[in-house]
Design an enzyme around this catalytic site. Structure first.
Site, short mmCIF file in Angstrom:
data_model
loop_
_atom_site.label_atom_id
_atom_site.label_comp_id
_atom_site.label_asym_id
_atom_site.label_seq_id
_atom_site.Cartn_x
_atom_site.Cartn_y
_atom_site.Cartn_z
N CYS A 133 0.09 4.22 1.38
CA CYS A 133 -0.20 5.24 2.41
C CYS A 133 0.97 5.56 3.35
CB CYS A 133 -1.48 4.92 3.18
SG CYS A 133 -1.41 3.44 4.19
N SER A 157 -5.25 -2.98 15.00
CA SER A 157 -4.61 -2.31 16.14
C SER A 157 -5.61 -1.85 17.21
CB SER A 157 -3.77 -1.14 15.64
OG SER A 157 -4.56 -0.26 14.87
N ARG A 165 -2.35 3.82 12.42
CA ARG A 165 -2.04 5.05 11.67
C ARG A 165 -1.10 5.94 12.47
NH1 ARG A 165 -8.05 6.17 9.17
NH2 ARG A 165 -8.13 4.24 7.97
N CYS A 182 0.87 -1.18 0.00
CA CYS A 182 0.00 0.00 0.00
C CYS A 182 0.91 1.22 0.00
CB CYS A 182 -0.90 0.01 1.23
SG CYS A 182 -2.11 1.35 1.16
N LYS A 232 -11.92 -5.27 3.41
CA LYS A 232 -11.36 -4.30 4.35
C LYS A 232 -12.36 -3.16 4.51
CE LYS A 232 -7.36 -1.33 5.02
NZ LYS A 232 -6.01 -1.00 4.54
N GLU A 284 -16.51 -8.90 -3.30
CA GLU A 284 -15.08 -8.58 -3.23
C GLU A 284 -14.24 -9.86 -3.16
OE1 GLU A 284 -13.26 -5.71 -3.08
OE2 GLU A 284 -14.65 -4.09 -2.60
N TYR A 325 -1.05 -8.36 16.68
CA TYR A 325 0.17 -7.78 17.26
C TYR A 325 0.58 -8.52 18.51
CZ TYR A 325 -1.21 -4.37 13.89
OH TYR A 325 -1.58 -3.80 12.70
N LYS A 377 -10.90 -7.96 7.46
CA LYS A 377 -10.34 -6.96 8.35
C LYS A 377 -11.28 -5.79 8.52
CE LYS A 377 -6.72 -3.62 8.14
NZ LYS A 377 -5.75 -2.96 7.36
N ARG A 389 -11.09 7.42 4.27
CA ARG A 389 -10.88 6.35 3.30
C ARG A 389 -12.20 5.70 2.84
NH1 ARG A 389 -5.37 6.40 4.08
NH2 ARG A 389 -4.51 5.67 6.05
N CYS A 420 -4.27 5.92 0.29
CA CYS A 420 -3.76 4.64 -0.23
C CYS A 420 -3.68 4.65 -1.76
CB CYS A 420 -4.66 3.50 0.24
SG CYS A 420 -4.88 3.47 2.02
#
Ligand code: PBG
Length: 324
Positions: A123, A276, A206, A121, A196, A234, A315, A249, A218, A131
């Site tokens: 971004c 996150s 971010r 990506c 997404k 999709e 994470y 996601k 976005r 993006c």
């Protein structure tokens, strides 16, 4: 006389509960993200209460050695760039001094058996933080595709095993597949962020890579949380474009979507991305003493598996398995 069914015998002791469990977790299900910065000996928390880290290539190598000991053998690399290197065309995405590019080479050399996945990506590298390529306030889908394809090829040449387009540009998987095949990288696979949503749960990410859009949001390219049917469309589009793995996601709030796709295509390799903000909700609650982090994440990871995910991006993988 009312009769009722008896269920407690399924749950009476740990062995019986284990026998009746339908899902389980293994370190091999986990993909560990890395945020890579230029420099050396860098291993820093982005803020005191957020457990996301910046790594330089050397410290990432040390961390990977630890991951392999824990049994985690898949990593997902993200680049982090200083403001002065960002521009409208995201030139730094394919710069030979980009830390992701350098990391892929170093990791491949030191740990040939680890599976390297890279986020595709722009971004992290655009001055406006979007993006896609921007004209006025508009995102130019088709002008972005060659840049994503070039970035994917750049990572493939360095040794990436999977490239992982997350820009939510229409046709991104096809553009990347064609570019890779043209340059004899048919062996490099595509793990697509197929589904997404435009989510408020990306905030800590971010902040970590400093990629918040400088104008707008976005929502013109990421999915609308009020729509579920497009998720299947999709997914199907990404199947046609020849993606190998399909990400849903965020994961917590979109388990219905994950489940729906799994029901539709039970053999597709699906991956749940605990983003996150979702992870931070649990982490912050645990810090406040509201819940036990290990128990809570175990429950959530099992929910991902139950809904049809085979892989989990989180994470927390490294911490989770080192405390097991
Ligand atoms: C890049 C990208 C984002 C995330 C993964 N890849 C941010 C976004 O779309 O704004 C979010 C991951 C997370 O929050 O953990 N496009």
């Amino acid at each position: 006389m009312i009769s009722f069914k008896k269920f407690h015998h399924f749950r009476k002791d740990p062995a019986t509960r284990d026998k009746n469990s339908e899902v389980s977790l293994s370190p091999k299900d986990f993909i560990q993200p890395f945020f890579l910065v230029e420099g050396s000996e860098i291993y820093r928390k982005i803020s005191s209460d957020c457990p996301l880290f910046h790594f330089s290539v050397d410290t990432a190598l040390k961390e990977i050695e630890k991951l392999l000991h824990l049994g985690i053998d898949k990593i997902l690399l993200f680049g982090v760039t200083e403001k002065e290197f960002k521009d409208e065309q995201a030139t730094y995405a394919t710069s030979p001094s980009n830390p992701v590019y350098l990391a892929i080479k170093a990791i491949k050399k030191n740990f040939p058996n680890i599976t390297i996945m890279t986020d595709i990506c722009i971004c992290p590298y655009t001055s406006h933080g979007h993006c896609g390529i921007v004209e006025g306030q508009k995102i130019l889908n088709d002008k972005t595709l060659p840049i994503l394809a070039k970035m994917a090829l750049f990572h493939a040449e360095a040794g990436a095993d999977y490239v992982s387009p997350s820009a939510m540009m229409d046709g991104q998987v096809l553009a990347i597949r064609q570019e890779l095949d043209k340059h004899k990288f048919s062996n490099v696979k595509i793990m697509s962020y197929s589904i997404k949503y435009a989510s408020s749960f990306y905030g800590p990410f971010r902040d970590t890579i400093n990629s918040s859009p400088s104008f707008g949001d976005r929502r013109t390219y990421q999915m609308d949380p009020r729509n579920a049917s497009q998720a299947l469309d999709e997914f199907r589009a990404d199947v046609e474009e020849k993606a190998d793995v399909f990400i849903v996601k965020p994961a917590h709030t979109y388990l219905d979507i994950l489940y729906k796709i799994h029901q539709h295509s039970p053999k597709a390799l699906l991956c749940a991305y605990q983003v996150s903000g979702e992870y931070m909700m649990l982490h912050a609650s645990a810090q406040q003493g509201y819940l036990d982090l290990n128990q809570a994440v175990t429950e959530v990871f099992h929910a991902f598996k139950r809904s049809g995910a085979q892989w989990i991006i989180t994470y927390d993988g490294s911490r989770y398995w080192s405390e097991k």
